[in-house]
Write an enzyme that holds these catalytic residues in place. Structure first.
Site, PDB file in Angstrom:
ATOM      1  N   THR A 225      45.447  -4.655 -22.048  1.00 32.97           N
ATOM      2  CA  THR A 225      45.026  -5.886 -22.774  1.00 32.97           C
ATOM      3  C   THR A 225      44.229  -5.125 -24.183  1.00 32.97           C
ATOM      4  OG1 THR A 225      42.767  -5.887 -21.577  1.00 32.97           O
ATOM      5  CG2 THR A 225      44.994  -7.084 -20.690  1.00 32.97           C
ATOM      6  N   LEU A 226      44.563  -5.797 -25.267  1.00 36.65           N
ATOM      7  CA  LEU A 226      43.900  -5.285 -26.420  1.00 36.65           C
ATOM      8  C   LEU A 226      43.101  -6.307 -27.210  1.00 36.65           C
ATOM      9  CD1 LEU A 226      47.215  -3.769 -27.835  1.00 36.65           C
ATOM     10  CD2 LEU A 226      45.302  -2.315 -26.760  1.00 36.65           C
ATOM     11  N   ASP A 251      33.635 -17.515 -25.292  1.00 34.27           N
ATOM     12  CA  ASP A 251      32.856 -16.534 -24.364  1.00 34.27           C
ATOM     13  C   ASP A 251      34.302 -15.782 -23.845  1.00 34.27           C
ATOM     14  OD1 ASP A 251      32.139 -15.294 -21.953  1.00 34.27           O
ATOM     15  OD2 ASP A 251      31.010 -17.193 -21.394  1.00 34.27           O
ATOM     16  N   ASP A 257      40.207 -11.208 -16.255  1.00 38.29           N
ATOM     17  CA  ASP A 257      40.508 -11.972 -14.952  1.00 38.29           C
ATOM     18  C   ASP A 257      41.833 -12.787 -14.976  1.00 38.29           C
ATOM     19  OD1 ASP A 257      38.451 -10.176 -14.002  1.00 38.29           O
ATOM     20  OD2 ASP A 257      37.032 -11.706 -14.077  1.00 38.29           O
ATOM     21  N   GLY A 292      31.380 -18.994 -19.516  1.00 35.67           N
ATOM     22  CA  GLY A 292      31.399 -18.657 -17.998  1.00 35.67           C
ATOM     23  C   GLY A 292      32.554 -18.033 -17.700  1.00 35.67           C
TER      24      GLY A 292
HETATM   25  O1  RIB Z   1      35.481 -10.147 -15.101  1.00 34.47           O
HETATM   26  C1  RIB Z   1      34.089 -10.890 -15.249  1.00 34.47           C
HETATM   27  C2  RIB Z   1      33.402 -10.567 -14.068  1.00 34.47           C
HETATM   28  O2  RIB Z   1      32.598  -9.368 -14.021  1.00 34.47           O
HETATM   29  C3  RIB Z   1      32.134 -11.505 -14.017  1.00 34.47           C
HETATM   30  O3  RIB Z   1      32.196 -12.831 -13.406  1.00 34.47           O
HETATM   31  C4  RIB Z   1      30.979 -10.597 -13.421  1.00 34.47           C
HETATM   32  O4  RIB Z   1      30.568 -11.228 -11.995  1.00 34.47           O
HETATM   33  C5  RIB Z   1      31.533  -9.130 -13.298  1.00 34.47           C
HETATM   34  O5  RIB Z   1      32.370  -8.999 -11.944  1.00 34.47           O
END
Ligand code: RIB
Length: 309
Positions: A225-226, A251, A257, A292
Site C-alpha cells: 500500500t502506498l 483519519d 486494516d 476511528g
Molecule cells: O491499524 C490500526 C490499529 O492499530 C488500531 O486500531 C490500533 O489498535 C492498532 O492496533
C-alpha cells in the site's frame, strides 16, 4: 485436510483505542493542546475481522482480551458485527491491549500499542484438536498480523499450510520476518515502512520493484500500500498497480486494516488480482473518510458504490 472450507479466520489483536486529535503530531519532548478525547474498538486483528464481516464474509476470530471492562466490551463489539468470538478468550489477571493514538488535521497518526492480553495468545493455544486450531483449519483463508507473538503467527501459518487454508499476513507493525514464516505466506500485505523492515533495508526508494523484491523472499504474492499513490500487487512476473481513489481524508487509522480485509475477501470470492486490488483500494480509501478505526470500516454497499462511481 478439512473438506468444504469456507470463510475467513482472523488471528490477531484486540485493543481499545484511546484517541486524541491535535492540529499536528507532537515533536519529541513537546506538549500540545489537543481536541476531544474518544475511545474506539481497535486492534489490527479485530479491525480486519470486522472489516471482512462488513464486506460479506463469514469470519471467526482467534484472539485474547483482558478480564477487564475493555475486554468484555471488545468481545461484545465482535459479536455485534457477526464475527465468531468463541476463540476470543479473556486472560485472567491481565489487562486488555490498549492503543494510544494521536491524529492530526491532515488525518495522519501516531500509534503506540501496549499489548496486554494480546501477548498471551501463545502457540500452545493452537494445539491439535483445539477450537482455535479448528477455526484455522476449517477456513478457506487465514489472516494474521504482528500484534500477537510471532511464534503464534508461525504456528497458525503451519496449521493453515497443513490444512490447505491459504494464508495472508499483514506484516504490521513493521518487523523482520523469519524465512520459515515467509515461505508459508500466500499473500503478504505491507506499507512502505513495513516493506523496508521485511526487506531489512533502511529505505525502500521507488515503489517499482518493491513488490517483486518482497515476493522473491518467499510469499506467493505481495501487495504494497502506498497511501495516496494507491497500491501494488505482484503474483509472478507482473506487477499490477492501482491508483488511489480520490476521497476527503479525515483519519487514516484503520485504512490498512480495511485494505487487508478487503483483499482477503476479494481473493476468497475468487476475484481476479486486478479486480481484488481495486476492491481493496476502494475499501481502504473509504476508511480514511471517517474518524476511528472500527467506526471507519466500510460496508459492502459503500465499496460497491465507490467502484461504480
Ligand atoms: O491499524 C490500526 C490499529 O492499530 C488500531 O486500531 C490500533 O489498535 C492498532 O492496533
Amino acid at each position: 485436510m478439512v473438506d468444504a472450507k469456507q470463510g475467513l479466520s482472523v488471528l490477531g489483536s484486540l485493543n481499545m483505542d484511546l484517541v486524541v486529535r491535535a492540529r499536528r503530531l507532537p515533536r519529541p519532548g513537546e506538549t500540545l493542546a489537543g481536541g476531544p478525547f474518544q475511545t474506539f474498538h481497535g486492534g489490527k486483528g479485530g479491525n480486519q475481522a470486522v472489516a471482512a464481516a462488513r464486506l460479506g464474509a463469514s469470519v471467526a476470530m482467534v484472539g485474547r482480551v483482558g478480564d477487564d471492562a475493555y475486554g468484555a466490551e471488545l468481545r461484545r463489539g465482535l459479536a455485534a458485527e457477526g464475527v465468531g468470538d468463541a476463540e476470543v478468550r479473556p486472560v485472567p489477571g491481565c489487562p486488555s491491549g490498549v492503543a494510544l493514538i494521536t491524529v492530526d488535521d491532515a488525518g495522519e497518526n501516531t500509534i503506540v500499542v501496549t499489548p496486554g492480553a494480546n501477548a498471551w495468545l501463545l502457540p500452545q493455544d493452537l494445539a491439535p484438536e483445539s477450537g482455535a486450531a479448528r477455526a484455522i483449519q476449517e477456513a478457506a483463508w487465514l489472516i494474521a498480523q504482528l500484534e500477537v507473538p510471532l511464534d503464534t503467527v508461525l504456528q497458525a501459518a503451519r496449521l493453515a499450510h497443513a490444512a490447505g487454508t491459504r494464508f495472508l499476513l499483514n506484516a504490521a507493525p513493521a518487523s523482520q520476518l523469519p524465512e520459515a514464516l515467509l515461505s508459508l505466506i500466500d499473500v503478504l500485505v505491507v506499507n512502505r515502512v513495513e516493506a523496508a523492515a521485511v526487506l531489512e533495508r533502511s529505505r525502500v526508494g521507488a515503489p517499482s520493484g518493491l513488490a517483486r523484491a518482497l515476493r522473491r523472499l518467499g510469499p506467493r504474492a505481495a501487495a504494497v500500500t502506498l497511501g495516496d499513490q494507491g497500491a501494488l500487487f505482484c503474483d509472478g512476473a507482473r506487477v499490477l498497480r492501482q491508483d488511489a481513489f480520490a476521497v476527503e481524508t479525515v483519519d487514516a487509522v484503520g485504512a490498512g486494516d480495511a485494505f487487508t480485509a478487503a483483499l482477503a475477501v476479494a481473493l476468497l470470492e475468487s476475484q481476479a488480482p486486478a479486480e481484488a486490488l481495486c476492491f481493496a483500494c476502494a475499501a481502504g480509501a473509504l476508511a480514511t473518510t471517517r474518524a476511528g478505526a472500527r467506526t471507519s470500516l466500510p460496508r459492502r454497499a459503500e465499496v460497491d458504490a465507490l467502484l461504480r462511481r
